[in-house]
Design a protein around this motif. Structure first.
Motif, PDB file in Angstrom:
ATOM      1  N   ASP A 171      61.692 -23.556  20.784  1.00 44.27           N
ATOM      2  CA  ASP A 171      61.759 -22.575  19.761  1.00 44.27           C
ATOM      3  C   ASP A 171      62.904 -22.538  18.786  1.00 44.27           C
ATOM      4  O   ASP A 171      62.926 -22.087  17.671  1.00 44.27           O
ATOM      5  CB  ASP A 171      61.935 -21.141  20.534  1.00 44.27           C
ATOM      6  CG  ASP A 171      60.627 -20.817  21.392  1.00 44.27           C
ATOM      7  OD1 ASP A 171      59.586 -21.187  21.127  1.00 44.27           O
ATOM      8  OD2 ASP A 171      60.552 -20.392  22.518  1.00 44.27           O
ATOM      9  N   LEU A 172      64.128 -22.991  19.363  1.00 43.54           N
ATOM     10  CA  LEU A 172      65.224 -22.935  18.371  1.00 43.54           C
ATOM     11  C   LEU A 172      65.015 -24.353  17.423  1.00 43.54           C
ATOM     12  O   LEU A 172      65.520 -23.983  16.191  1.00 43.54           O
ATOM     13  CB  LEU A 172      66.505 -23.207  19.029  1.00 43.54           C
ATOM     14  CG  LEU A 172      67.766 -23.625  18.512  1.00 43.54           C
ATOM     15  CD1 LEU A 172      67.997 -22.139  17.672  1.00 43.54           C
ATOM     16  CD2 LEU A 172      69.045 -23.838  19.238  1.00 43.54           C
ATOM     17  N   TYR A 173      64.365 -25.196  17.925  1.00 43.60           N
ATOM     18  CA  TYR A 173      64.360 -26.377  17.130  1.00 43.60           C
ATOM     19  C   TYR A 173      63.261 -26.220  15.940  1.00 43.60           C
ATOM     20  O   TYR A 173      63.378 -26.217  14.708  1.00 43.60           O
ATOM     21  CB  TYR A 173      63.724 -27.428  17.726  1.00 43.60           C
ATOM     22  CG  TYR A 173      63.711 -28.895  16.739  1.00 43.60           C
ATOM     23  CD1 TYR A 173      64.674 -29.502  15.996  1.00 43.60           C
ATOM     24  CD2 TYR A 173      62.080 -29.118  16.715  1.00 43.60           C
ATOM     25  CE1 TYR A 173      64.378 -30.485  15.266  1.00 43.60           C
ATOM     26  CE2 TYR A 173      61.934 -30.398  15.969  1.00 43.60           C
ATOM     27  CZ  TYR A 173      63.016 -31.039  15.201  1.00 43.60           C
ATOM     28  OH  TYR A 173      62.998 -32.119  14.236  1.00 43.60           O
ATOM     29  N   ASP A 174      62.139 -25.382  16.346  1.00 41.22           N
ATOM     30  CA  ASP A 174      61.057 -24.962  15.505  1.00 41.22           C
ATOM     31  C   ASP A 174      61.428 -23.761  14.293  1.00 41.22           C
ATOM     32  O   ASP A 174      61.529 -24.115  13.091  1.00 41.22           O
ATOM     33  CB  ASP A 174      59.894 -24.373  15.884  1.00 41.22           C
ATOM     34  CG  ASP A 174      59.020 -25.222  16.726  1.00 41.22           C
ATOM     35  OD1 ASP A 174      59.061 -26.513  16.634  1.00 41.22           O
ATOM     36  OD2 ASP A 174      58.314 -24.898  17.470  1.00 41.22           O
ATOM     37  N   ALA A 175      62.639 -22.878  14.506  1.00 41.86           N
ATOM     38  CA  ALA A 175      63.362 -22.120  13.754  1.00 41.86           C
ATOM     39  C   ALA A 175      64.173 -22.843  12.812  1.00 41.86           C
ATOM     40  O   ALA A 175      64.293 -22.637  11.617  1.00 41.86           O
ATOM     41  CB  ALA A 175      63.928 -20.886  14.596  1.00 41.86           C
TER      42      ALA A 175
END
Length: 177
Positions: free
Chosen positions: A9-13
């Motif tokens: 999720d952090l990488y996608d954001a």
């Protein structure tokens, strides 16, 4: 325990934020190149040339279009994406709080640190007085709301009142009548 967030999720954001910034800088580069070309052309014109007026008009229209583009793109898209990215970054680095609380109900949507969240209320016993207080736990609006049942104790992991993980214990709170 059900985790609401992962490292993905952090990488996608981060990737979405980076794409938005690359799009903005691409438009900015085109705008600056256009203005530089128009200013160069204007400077090379002889004194009182009839072409001066359309160069000024095109430069003004180009600047107006750029400003009109910037406000929604940077003010809405990037601002929301950046706030979500910051929230996920704080979750990965911040201190976690663990608690077991009975669920009371659901409040209305709200915005916390410019991120839309659902509000779940839990009962908390006050340590100094013998009374019950209500604690608001924020559930990310992008995620599915957990299947909390009223009165059921839930094991929570939160960071700054933002729910990170939860687990249902299966025990229910006895109501005092």
């Amino acid at each position: 325990m059900t985790q609401l967030y992962s490292d993905r999720d952090l990488y996608d954001a981060y990737r979405q934020r980076r794409r938005l910034l690359c799009g903005f800088f691409a438009v900015l580069t085109v705008y600056l190149a256009g203005v530089a070309a128009l200013v160069t052309y204007y400077v090379l014109l002889p004194y009182n040339d009839p072409n001066e007026s359309w160069v000024i008009a095109v430069t003004s229209v180009l600047t107006g279009l750029f400003i009109i583009f910037c406000f929604p793109y940077m003010g809405i898209s990037f601002k929301r994406c950046n706030a979500y990215y910051k929230m996920l970054k704080f979750i990965s680095r911040g201190l976690k709080e663990y608690s077991v609380l009975p669920f009371l109900g659901i409040d209305d949507w709200t915005t916390r640190d410019r991120v839309d969240v659902n509000v779940a209320t839990f009962a908390v016993k006050n340590v100094k007085r013998d009374e019950e207080m209500t604690r608001q736990i924020y559930v990310d609006g992008e995620k599915d709301f957990p299947g909390f049942r009223e009165g059921e104790y839930t094991r929570l992991v939160s960071q700054g009142n933002l729910l990170i993980a939860y687990e249902f214990t299966g025990t229910f709170r006895e109501t005092e009548e």
